[in-house]
Design a protein around this motif. Structure first.
Motif, PDB file in Angstrom:
ATOM      1  N   THR A  65       0.830  -1.211   0.000  1.00 32.95           N
ATOM      2  CA  THR A  65       0.000   0.000   0.000  1.00 32.95           C
ATOM      3  C   THR A  65       0.858   1.253   0.000  1.00 32.95           C
ATOM      4  O   THR A  65       0.563   2.230  -0.700  1.00 32.95           O
ATOM      5  N   ALA A  66       1.939   1.239   0.793  1.00 33.98           N
ATOM      6  CA  ALA A  66       2.833   2.391   0.853  1.00 33.98           C
ATOM      7  C   ALA A  66       3.511   2.639  -0.492  1.00 33.98           C
ATOM      8  O   ALA A  66       3.649   3.789  -0.925  1.00 33.98           O
ATOM      9  N   VAL A  67       3.920   1.570  -1.164  1.00 32.44           N
ATOM     10  CA  VAL A  67       4.576   1.711  -2.470  1.00 32.44           C
ATOM     11  C   VAL A  67       3.589   2.245  -3.508  1.00 32.44           C
ATOM     12  O   VAL A  67       3.927   3.120  -4.318  1.00 32.44           O
ATOM     13  N   LEU A  68       2.360   1.751  -3.491  1.00 28.58           N
ATOM     14  CA  LEU A  68       1.344   2.262  -4.415  1.00 28.58           C
ATOM     15  C   LEU A  68       1.056   3.737  -4.150  1.00 28.58           C
ATOM     16  O   LEU A  68       0.853   4.524  -5.084  1.00 28.58           O
ATOM     17  N   GLY A  69       1.052   4.112  -2.860  1.00 34.78           N
ATOM     18  CA  GLY A  69       0.886   5.521  -2.531  1.00 34.78           C
ATOM     19  C   GLY A  69       2.028   6.374  -3.049  1.00 34.78           C
ATOM     20  O   GLY A  69       1.824   7.505  -3.521  1.00 34.78           O
ATOM     21  N   ALA A  70       3.264   5.838  -2.982  1.00 38.89           N
ATOM     22  CA  ALA A  70       4.423   6.560  -3.508  1.00 38.89           C
ATOM     23  C   ALA A  70       4.316   6.754  -5.013  1.00 38.89           C
ATOM     24  O   ALA A  70       4.613   7.832  -5.545  1.00 38.89           O
ATOM     25  N   MET A  71       3.897   5.723  -5.719  1.00 38.54           N
ATOM     26  CA  MET A  71       3.735   5.830  -7.170  1.00 38.54           C
ATOM     27  C   MET A  71       2.677   6.869  -7.524  1.00 38.54           C
ATOM     28  O   MET A  71       2.852   7.656  -8.465  1.00 38.54           O
ATOM     29  N   THR A  72       1.584   6.875  -6.761  1.00 40.43           N
ATOM     30  CA  THR A  72       0.522   7.848  -7.023  1.00 40.43           C
ATOM     31  C   THR A  72       0.993   9.274  -6.774  1.00 40.43           C
ATOM     32  O   THR A  72       0.713  10.186  -7.561  1.00 40.43           O
ATOM     33  N   MET A  73       1.716   9.473  -5.673  1.00 42.11           N
ATOM     34  CA  MET A  73       2.211  10.807  -5.337  1.00 42.11           C
ATOM     35  C   MET A  73       3.173  11.337  -6.393  1.00 42.11           C
ATOM     36  O   MET A  73       3.041  12.472  -6.866  1.00 42.11           O
ATOM     37  N   THR A  74       4.153  10.530  -6.781  1.00 38.35           N
ATOM     38  CA  THR A  74       5.136  11.008  -7.756  1.00 38.35           C
ATOM     39  C   THR A  74       4.508  11.198  -9.136  1.00 38.35           C
ATOM     40  O   THR A  74       4.897  12.111  -9.870  1.00 38.35           O
ATOM     41  N   ALA A  75       3.543  10.365  -9.489  1.00 34.75           N
ATOM     42  CA  ALA A  75       2.844  10.570 -10.762  1.00 34.75           C
ATOM     43  C   ALA A  75       2.086  11.887 -10.741  1.00 34.75           C
ATOM     44  O   ALA A  75       2.090  12.640 -11.735  1.00 34.75           O
ATOM     45  N   ALA A  76       1.449  12.206  -9.601  1.00 29.04           N
ATOM     46  CA  ALA A  76       0.709  13.464  -9.482  1.00 29.04           C
ATOM     47  C   ALA A  76       1.647  14.668  -9.561  1.00 29.04           C
ATOM     48  O   ALA A  76       1.353  15.661 -10.240  1.00 29.04           O
ATOM     49  N   VAL A  77       2.789  14.594  -8.868  1.00 33.53           N
ATOM     50  CA  VAL A  77       3.760  15.690  -8.907  1.00 33.53           C
ATOM     51  C   VAL A  77       4.339  15.841 -10.307  1.00 33.53           C
ATOM     52  O   VAL A  77       4.529  16.960 -10.809  1.00 33.53           O
ATOM     53  N   SER A  78       4.622  14.723 -10.960  1.00 34.21           N
ATOM     54  CA  SER A  78       5.152  14.771 -12.325  1.00 34.21           C
ATOM     55  C   SER A  78       4.163  15.444 -13.271  1.00 34.21           C
ATOM     56  O   SER A  78       4.549  16.282 -14.098  1.00 34.21           O
ATOM     57  N   LEU A  79       2.885  15.112 -13.159  1.00 33.28           N
ATOM     58  CA  LEU A  79       1.868  15.752 -14.002  1.00 33.28           C
ATOM     59  C   LEU A  79       1.726  17.234 -13.664  1.00 33.28           C
ATOM     60  O   LEU A  79       1.567  18.069 -14.560  1.00 33.28           O
ATOM     61  N   LEU A  80       1.799  17.555 -12.376  1.00 32.64           N
ATOM     62  CA  LEU A  80       1.717  18.961 -11.974  1.00 32.64           C
ATOM     63  C   LEU A  80       2.848  19.772 -12.596  1.00 32.64           C
ATOM     64  O   LEU A  80       2.623  20.869 -13.137  1.00 32.64           O
ATOM     65  N   MET A  81       4.049  19.252 -12.547  1.00 33.70           N
ATOM     66  CA  MET A  81       5.194  19.961 -13.106  1.00 33.70           C
ATOM     67  C   MET A  81       5.108  20.039 -14.633  1.00 33.70           C
ATOM     68  O   MET A  81       5.578  21.012 -15.231  1.00 33.70           O
ATOM     69  N   TYR A  82       4.515  19.026 -15.241  1.00 27.97           N
ATOM     70  CA  TYR A  82       4.333  19.098 -16.692  1.00 27.97           C
ATOM     71  C   TYR A  82       3.388  20.241 -17.059  1.00 27.97           C
ATOM     72  O   TYR A  82       3.702  21.076 -17.919  1.00 27.97           O
ATOM     73  N   PHE A  83       2.228  20.296 -16.403  1.00 29.73           N
ATOM     74  CA  PHE A  83       1.244  21.345 -16.725  1.00 29.73           C
ATOM     75  C   PHE A  83       1.740  22.730 -16.326  1.00 29.73           C
ATOM     76  O   PHE A  83       1.438  23.723 -16.991  1.00 29.73           O
ATOM     77  N   TRP A  84       2.483  22.792 -15.235  1.00 28.50           N
ATOM     78  CA  TRP A  84       2.913  24.090 -14.701  1.00 28.50           C
ATOM     79  C   TRP A  84       4.176  24.613 -15.372  1.00 28.50           C
ATOM     80  O   TRP A  84       4.311  25.810 -15.614  1.00 28.50           O
ATOM     81  N   VAL A  85       5.112  23.702 -15.700  1.00 24.93           N
ATOM     82  CA  VAL A  85       6.429  24.131 -16.173  1.00 24.93           C
ATOM     83  C   VAL A  85       6.700  23.676 -17.596  1.00 24.93           C
ATOM     84  O   VAL A  85       6.900  24.496 -18.509  1.00 24.93           O
ATOM     85  N   ALA A 181       0.831  15.411 -38.306  1.00 28.92           N
ATOM     86  CA  ALA A 181       0.163  15.388 -39.603  1.00 28.92           C
ATOM     87  C   ALA A 181      -0.755  14.180 -39.746  1.00 28.92           C
ATOM     88  O   ALA A 181      -1.731  14.216 -40.502  1.00 28.92           O
ATOM     89  N   SER A 182      -0.453  13.105 -38.992  1.00 32.08           N
ATOM     90  CA  SER A 182      -1.272  11.888 -39.039  1.00 32.08           C
ATOM     91  C   SER A 182      -2.462  11.955 -38.096  1.00 32.08           C
ATOM     92  O   SER A 182      -3.235  11.001 -38.015  1.00 32.08           O
ATOM     93  N   GLY A 183      -2.612  13.059 -37.380  1.00 33.09           N
ATOM     94  CA  GLY A 183      -3.755  13.224 -36.499  1.00 33.09           C
ATOM     95  C   GLY A 183      -3.547  12.739 -35.083  1.00 33.09           C
ATOM     96  O   GLY A 183      -4.511  12.636 -34.314  1.00 33.09           O
ATOM     97  N   ILE A 184      -2.313  12.439 -34.708  1.00 33.04           N
ATOM     98  CA  ILE A 184      -2.029  11.981 -33.353  1.00 33.04           C
ATOM     99  C   ILE A 184      -2.001  13.177 -32.418  1.00 33.04           C
ATOM    100  O   ILE A 184      -1.303  14.165 -32.678  1.00 33.04           O
ATOM    101  N   ARG A 185      -2.762  13.120 -31.348  1.00 32.84           N
ATOM    102  CA  ARG A 185      -2.830  14.208 -30.381  1.00 32.84           C
ATOM    103  C   ARG A 185      -1.683  14.069 -29.384  1.00 32.84           C
ATOM    104  O   ARG A 185      -1.679  13.176 -28.541  1.00 32.84           O
ATOM    105  N   ALA A 186      -0.727  14.970 -29.494  1.00 30.55           N
ATOM    106  CA  ALA A 186       0.456  14.881 -28.657  1.00 30.55           C
ATOM    107  C   ALA A 186       0.135  15.132 -27.183  1.00 30.55           C
ATOM    108  O   ALA A 186       0.812  14.600 -26.298  1.00 30.55           O
ATOM    109  N   ARG A 187      -0.900  15.934 -26.900  1.00 26.82           N
ATOM    110  CA  ARG A 187      -1.190  16.283 -25.508  1.00 26.82           C
ATOM    111  C   ARG A 187      -1.546  15.056 -24.680  1.00 26.82           C
ATOM    112  O   ARG A 187      -1.071  14.892 -23.560  1.00 26.82           O
ATOM    113  N   ARG A 188      -2.386  14.176 -25.237  1.00 29.71           N
ATOM    114  CA  ARG A 188      -2.754  12.960 -24.513  1.00 29.71           C
ATOM    115  C   ARG A 188      -1.543  12.070 -24.280  1.00 29.71           C
ATOM    116  O   ARG A 188      -1.394  11.469 -23.209  1.00 29.71           O
TER     117      ARG A 188
END
Length: 291
Positions: A65-85, A181-188
């Protein structure tokens, strides 16, 4: 120097290399798709280790459970830094984004130090006895670490090579313009990329916390060896990143037997230099022609 000592060093190198393969894969994915080396990778690992410890201290529960929580936290921080920076700097130069990632690394590390201080922490695990096979020692915990890393790596490789999302990731890595050009959405794809990179850093940090004492500088000190492993395997090659960091880790552990812990990194980088002199693109990298 006997073969048993070398065998034990190789085993330890494989264990360290497998857990470092997770953030190393994150480095090569970000480099291949977002086109810059993410210097915050090491501190995301540190965040994962501290989140594991905090989860055990304040929430209780199992180590899983602790490891899954760590993965969730770092994924959230990584996404935050992507959107913010990093999304804001998408059109800037590689150097700009590299410098920004260094700033993110300092911000994450400073936040960890503010809340946790400079005290040393360890992940709370029951003591286990090593299995001894004629002098060759194997810890059951190490088998769990390698097993968890293998399952995570297998999962992400299946996603990359067997799913539409993986095909989009590889298309953007090969040619962003042609993919657009092939219609792939880079944002997703970018959202998925940064979530996976953060989760892998968190898992690697949690597994590293099981093997080592957790300090705010834990991940930062491993950043250069991880970059070296990625370069050794071939920049942009996911398989190369995994095999490169495992090879580099084994070289470091075996070098300890000959030159001592203080110089093992030097000898490992010397091996890296010799390999790159013979094969500049790395073990699995593709040669690129320039005009």
């Amino acid at each position: 120097m006997d073969w048993i000592s070398i065998a034990n060093a190789v085993i330890n190198g494989v264990v360290i290399g497998m857990l470092l393969a997770l953030p190393a894969l994150a480095i090569t994915l970000v480099f291949g798709i977002a086109r810059f080396p993410n210097a915050a990778t090491g501190d995301y690992m540190t965040l994962g280790a501290y989140t594991t410890i905090a989860s055990q201290m304040f929430l209780g529960g199992s180590i899983v459970t602790a490891v899954l929580g760590a993965m969730t936290m770092t994924a959230a921080v990584s996404l935050l830094m992507y959107f913010w920076v990093f999304r804001a700097l998408a059109e800037r130069s590689h150097v700009s984004r590299l410098i920004a990632s260094i700033g993110v690394a300092f911000a994450v590390r400073s936040s960890i130090t503010f809340f946790a201080g400079q005290d040393q922490y360890v992940v709370d695990l029951p003591l286990v006895r090593a299995w001894n096979f004629g002098g060759i020692r194997i810890l059951p915990t190490d088998l769990y670490i390698v097993g968890a890393a293998l399952v995570a790596l297998l999962l992400v490789f299946c996603v990359m090579y067997l799913t539409p999302t993986g095909r989009r990731m590889r298309a953007i890595a090969d040619s962003p313009e042609l993919a657009a050009a092939s219609g792939i959405r880079a944002r997703r794809v970018m959202i998925f990329l940064w979530a996976v990179a953060g989760a892998f850093c968190g898992l690697g940090g949690a597994l590293l916390g099981i093997k080592a004492v957790v300090l705010p500088e834990l991940g930062w000190e491993l950043l250069m060896p991880m970059f070296a492993g990625v370069i050794l395997g071939g920049i942009g090659s996911p398989v190369g990143a995994v095999l490169g960091i495992v090879t580099f880790s084994i070289a470091q552990e075996v070098a300890t037997l000959f030159v001592g812990p203080a110089y093992k990194v030097v000898l490992a980088f010397l091996i890296l230099l010799c390999v790159l002199l013979m094969r500049p693109q790395g073990m699995f990298g593709r040669p690129i022609a320039a005009r």
